[in-house]
Scaffold this motif. Structure first.
Motif, PDB file in Angstrom:
ATOM      1  N   ILE A 489       0.797  -1.226   0.000  1.00  0.00           N
ATOM      2  CA  ILE A 489       0.000   0.000   0.000  1.00  0.00           C
ATOM      3  C   ILE A 489       0.836   1.286   0.000  1.00  0.00           C
ATOM      4  O   ILE A 489       0.276   2.387   0.004  1.00  0.00           O
ATOM      5  CB  ILE A 489      -0.965   0.020   1.212  1.00  0.00           C
ATOM      6  CG1 ILE A 489      -0.277  -0.430   2.528  1.00  0.00           C
ATOM      7  CG2 ILE A 489      -2.138  -0.889   0.948  1.00  0.00           C
ATOM      8  CD1 ILE A 489       0.564   0.594   3.183  1.00  0.00           C
ATOM      9  N   SER A 490       2.163   1.193  -0.024  1.00  0.00           N
ATOM     10  CA  SER A 490       2.983   2.404  -0.020  1.00  0.00           C
ATOM     11  C   SER A 490       4.342   2.100  -0.623  1.00  0.00           C
ATOM     12  O   SER A 490       4.715   0.944  -0.822  1.00  0.00           O
ATOM     13  CB  SER A 490       3.166   2.941   1.401  1.00  0.00           C
ATOM     14  OG  SER A 490       4.094   2.146   2.134  1.00  0.00           O
ATOM     15  N   HIS A 491       5.088   3.170  -0.897  1.00  0.00           N
ATOM     16  CA  HIS A 491       6.493   2.994  -1.236  1.00  0.00           C
ATOM     17  C   HIS A 491       7.257   2.635   0.051  1.00  0.00           C
ATOM     18  O   HIS A 491       6.666   2.522   1.123  1.00  0.00           O
ATOM     19  CB  HIS A 491       7.050   4.270  -1.854  1.00  0.00           C
ATOM     20  CG  HIS A 491       6.481   4.567  -3.218  1.00  0.00           C
ATOM     21  ND1 HIS A 491       5.648   5.636  -3.460  1.00  0.00           N
ATOM     22  CD2 HIS A 491       6.605   3.915  -4.405  1.00  0.00           C
ATOM     23  CE1 HIS A 491       5.295   5.645  -4.733  1.00  0.00           C
ATOM     24  NE2 HIS A 491       5.859   4.607  -5.331  1.00  0.00           N
ATOM     25  N   GLU A 492       8.544   2.455  -0.035  1.00  0.00           N
ATOM     26  CA  GLU A 492       9.342   2.020   1.120  1.00  0.00           C
ATOM     27  C   GLU A 492       9.121   2.961   2.301  1.00  0.00           C
ATOM     28  O   GLU A 492       9.426   4.149   2.227  1.00  0.00           O
ATOM     29  CB  GLU A 492      10.821   1.987   0.756  1.00  0.00           C
ATOM     30  CG  GLU A 492      11.706   1.550   1.906  1.00  0.00           C
ATOM     31  CD  GLU A 492      13.175   1.549   1.546  1.00  0.00           C
ATOM     32  OE1 GLU A 492      13.999   1.169   2.410  1.00  0.00           O
ATOM     33  OE2 GLU A 492      13.508   1.926   0.401  1.00  0.00           O
ATOM     34  N   PRO A 493       8.567   2.466   3.428  1.00  0.00           N
ATOM     35  CA  PRO A 493       8.251   3.350   4.562  1.00  0.00           C
ATOM     36  C   PRO A 493       9.506   3.966   5.190  1.00  0.00           C
ATOM     37  O   PRO A 493      10.510   3.289   5.400  1.00  0.00           O
ATOM     38  CB  PRO A 493       7.546   2.412   5.542  1.00  0.00           C
ATOM     39  CG  PRO A 493       7.028   1.286   4.700  1.00  0.00           C
ATOM     40  CD  PRO A 493       8.068   1.097   3.634  1.00  0.00           C
ATOM     41  N   VAL A 494       9.400   5.244   5.489  1.00  0.00           N
ATOM     42  CA  VAL A 494      10.455   5.976   6.188  1.00  0.00           C
ATOM     43  C   VAL A 494       9.975   6.419   7.565  1.00  0.00           C
ATOM     44  O   VAL A 494      10.696   6.342   8.555  1.00  0.00           O
ATOM     45  CB  VAL A 494      10.891   7.202   5.364  1.00  0.00           C
ATOM     46  CG1 VAL A 494      11.849   8.093   6.156  1.00  0.00           C
ATOM     47  CG2 VAL A 494      11.531   6.761   4.053  1.00  0.00           C
ATOM     48  N   ALA A 495       8.732   6.869   7.629  1.00  0.00           N
ATOM     49  CA  ALA A 495       8.110   7.266   8.883  1.00  0.00           C
ATOM     50  C   ALA A 495       6.630   6.907   8.805  1.00  0.00           C
ATOM     51  O   ALA A 495       6.036   6.984   7.725  1.00  0.00           O
ATOM     52  CB  ALA A 495       8.300   8.748   9.169  1.00  0.00           C
ATOM     53  N   MET A 496       6.039   6.542   9.958  1.00  0.00           N
ATOM     54  CA  MET A 496       4.640   6.129   9.966  1.00  0.00           C
ATOM     55  C   MET A 496       4.038   6.503  11.304  1.00  0.00           C
ATOM     56  O   MET A 496       4.660   6.355  12.358  1.00  0.00           O
ATOM     57  CB  MET A 496       4.542   4.625   9.716  1.00  0.00           C
ATOM     58  CG  MET A 496       3.148   4.029   9.880  1.00  0.00           C
ATOM     59  SD  MET A 496       2.777   3.496  11.569  1.00  0.00           S
ATOM     60  CE  MET A 496       4.050   2.273  11.826  1.00  0.00           C
ATOM     61  N   PHE A 497       2.802   7.003  11.280  1.00  0.00           N
ATOM     62  CA  PHE A 497       2.080   7.285  12.513  1.00  0.00           C
ATOM     63  C   PHE A 497       0.595   7.378  12.205  1.00  0.00           C
ATOM     64  O   PHE A 497       0.186   7.486  11.046  1.00  0.00           O
ATOM     65  CB  PHE A 497       2.575   8.584  13.176  1.00  0.00           C
ATOM     66  CG  PHE A 497       2.484   9.805  12.305  1.00  0.00           C
ATOM     67  CD1 PHE A 497       1.401  10.651  12.385  1.00  0.00           C
ATOM     68  CD2 PHE A 497       3.509  10.111  11.409  1.00  0.00           C
ATOM     69  CE1 PHE A 497       1.317  11.785  11.597  1.00  0.00           C
ATOM     70  CE2 PHE A 497       3.435  11.240  10.612  1.00  0.00           C
ATOM     71  CZ  PHE A 497       2.334  12.076  10.706  1.00  0.00           C
ATOM     72  N   TYR A 498      -0.202   7.322  13.279  1.00  0.00           N
ATOM     73  CA  TYR A 498      -1.643   7.517  13.148  1.00  0.00           C
ATOM     74  C   TYR A 498      -1.921   8.996  13.366  1.00  0.00           C
ATOM     75  O   TYR A 498      -1.715   9.529  14.452  1.00  0.00           O
ATOM     76  CB  TYR A 498      -2.400   6.673  14.166  1.00  0.00           C
ATOM     77  CG  TYR A 498      -3.899   6.759  13.997  1.00  0.00           C
ATOM     78  CD1 TYR A 498      -4.575   5.876  13.159  1.00  0.00           C
ATOM     79  CD2 TYR A 498      -4.639   7.721  14.668  1.00  0.00           C
ATOM     80  CE1 TYR A 498      -5.952   5.954  12.998  1.00  0.00           C
ATOM     81  CE2 TYR A 498      -6.017   7.814  14.515  1.00  0.00           C
ATOM     82  CZ  TYR A 498      -6.659   6.927  13.679  1.00  0.00           C
ATOM     83  OH  TYR A 498      -8.019   7.027  13.511  1.00  0.00           O
TER      84      TYR A 498
END
Length: 501
Positions: A489-498
């Protein structure tokens, strides 16, 4: 004679009446044109920002005639003082909404005999209101944003299903792209800030619309400044951020002045160069910052943080020589439950150690040395590497950390690292980010850590087919059971949060 005059008068009156009867004017025998509007649309319309508002009305006309059309819209005022602005003169409305809020839409259809008016309430919502946000790195090295909105009960009842929007920044900004080397992203009040390393940019966007608001360019601050981390917190008094550079140095970004300044408060003895940092939002002290630096000829052998005992001013202080002959790999901090302690994972010769430091106290019997709470040699050192990610969970008083496709749950006050993984992702997944739900600092129940009962894991699988190789997994923080998964569902994750509202 009078009779003759009477007869002549009667004849003239009959002639006039006949002339009126033969008149074919619209006032005499043509009915007034009546226009009815059947739009096929409810009077209350919900639509997302940047979507196209479409209304194709069916008109019921009493007889054929030429019509003109006008569509106007303005911010709704309950006291009937709405100021309308014309948005179309076509029969069918096709209009891209560019603002959020509650609007009054007016439709006017005019014939030669008058006008028919119809009103609508238009509620323009954000597709980026609240939900999972993933900053990714595209194959060309540029940044991208993927977002999945948390649906309202009405949206779920209407049959909508949550799904990720890829390239949300490009969508919201009419094709404009993020810069090279995205490294970090965070929310502060009504804005998101996206940090780029080699791109040397800090981009501020509206947290609800993802429209760009401001750009900060580190090249004008220092041509060799390559940002590595964004240190900020989501609070109403957050007016400055701190950003270290992998080439050394820490910059202070002032959001009121909209300018980048040097950060002068770090100790400079022994030629220390600061290249990395760790931050932890705190209910009492806004943001606890720990800086990692090096003395000349060394790498990552300095730890510096703010804090003092009750008799001394709180300021930035160096742990001096304690890690001089060691290599600092990682740092994590707990909350105020036991004094904002700092935990330093460091290599000491051939051993991997965890050193617990009391952030607010110093050992004055040994000058300005840190107050070391404990130090232990870690068994199984192979499961903590440079790529390991840490997530402190205050509800369970533990830290989750990653190793390849595994997540371990470590009660860090215990002696040993866990023997088995708490969570195992599918084969081929490489963990890039760990996070959990965090409340807004303005909430009354900000310190209700029971919201940390889920662990969010963003991973990358280079062998996954298709353009999007990033995935998001949601696990129960107590049992380790899988709650939800969103794969590819995304490109390579670098940062993630809700992202909260």
């Amino acid at each position: 004679m009078n009779r003759i005059k009477y007869i002549v008068g009667m004849l003239i009156m009959l002639y006039v009446m006949q002339a009126c009867y033969d008149d074919n004017s619209s006032l005499a025998d043509q009915p007034i044109i009546e226009v009815g509007i059947n739009s096929g649309t409810r009077d209350s319309i919900d639509i997302y920002f940047n979507d196209t508002l479409k209304i194709n009305p069916e008109l019921e006309i009493s007889r054929s005639t030429e019509l003109t059309y006008q569509w106007s819209m303005g911010v709704f005022k309950a006291d009937s003082t709405t100021v309308y602005k014309e948005i179309s003169t076509e029969k069918d409305l096709k209009y891209i909404v560019r603002e959020l809020g509650h609007f009054h839409l007016r439709q006017v259809v005019t014939s030669e005999d008058g006008s028919t008016i119809k009103y609508y309430h238009v509620f323009v919502n954000s597709p980026f209101e609240e939900g999972f946000t993933i900053l990714g790195r595209r194959p060309d090295g540029k940044g991208s944003l993927a977002f999945m909105k948390t649906l309202t009960k009405n949206e779920e009842a209407s049959g909508m299903r949550p799904e990720f929007i890829q390239n949300a920044f490009v969508f919201a900004n009419e094709g404009k792209e993020l810069y090279l080397d995205p490294v970090d992203c965070d929310k502060v009040e009504q804005s998101l800030y996206i940090l780029h390393g080699e791109g040397q940019k800090l981009v501020q966007i509206d947290a609800k619309t993802f429209k760009i608001l401001m750009e900060y360019d580190f090249r004008y601050y220092d041509a060799n400044f390559i940002p590595t981390r964004l240190m900020c917190y989501d609070g109403r008094f957050s007016r400055e951020f701190y950003v270290p550079s992998k080439n050394g140095g820490v910059a202070q970004v002032q959001t009121v002045e909209q300018y980048i300044f040097p950060y002068p408060d770090l100790p400079k003895e022994k030629g220390i160069i600061y290249t990395d940092a760790n931050d932890r939002p705190s209910y009492f002290s806004s943001c606890n910052k720990v800086y990692i630096g090096a003395t000349p000829g060394k790498e990552r052998n300095v730890v510096c943080f703010s804090g003092a005992n009750a008799d001394r001013e709180i300021t930035m202080r160096n742990c001096y020589d304690y890690f001089e002959n060691r290599y600092v790999m990682h740092i994590f901090q707990n909350e105020e439950t036991d004094g904002n302690n700092v935990y330093v994972i460091n290599k000491d010769g051939g051993q991997l150690k965890v050193t617990g430091i009391h952030r607010m106290m110093y050992n004055f019997n040994e000058g300005t040395a840190p107050w070391v709470l404990f130090e232990r040699v870690l068994d199984r050192p192979e499961i903590i590497t440079e790529a390991t990610r840490f997530l402190v969970n205050d509800y369970y008083t533990c830290v989750f950390f990653s190793h390849k496709n595994e997540v371990y749950k470590w009660f860090y006050t215990q002696l040993n690292l866990p023997a088995t993984p708490f969570i195992t992702l599918p084969e081929g997944e490489e963990i890039r980010c760990l996070n959990h739900y965090q409340r807004n600092r303005g909430d009354e129940d900000y310190q209700d850590y029971s919201v940390q009962k889920e662990v969010y894991v963003a991973s990358y699988n280079p062998n996954r087919t298709g353009e999007y190789k990033g995935s998001l997994y949601v696990y129960n923080a107590d049992t380790g059971e899988l709650v939800n998964k969103y794969e590819g569902i995304s490109h390579e994750p670098v940062a993630m949060f809700y992202k909260i509202k």
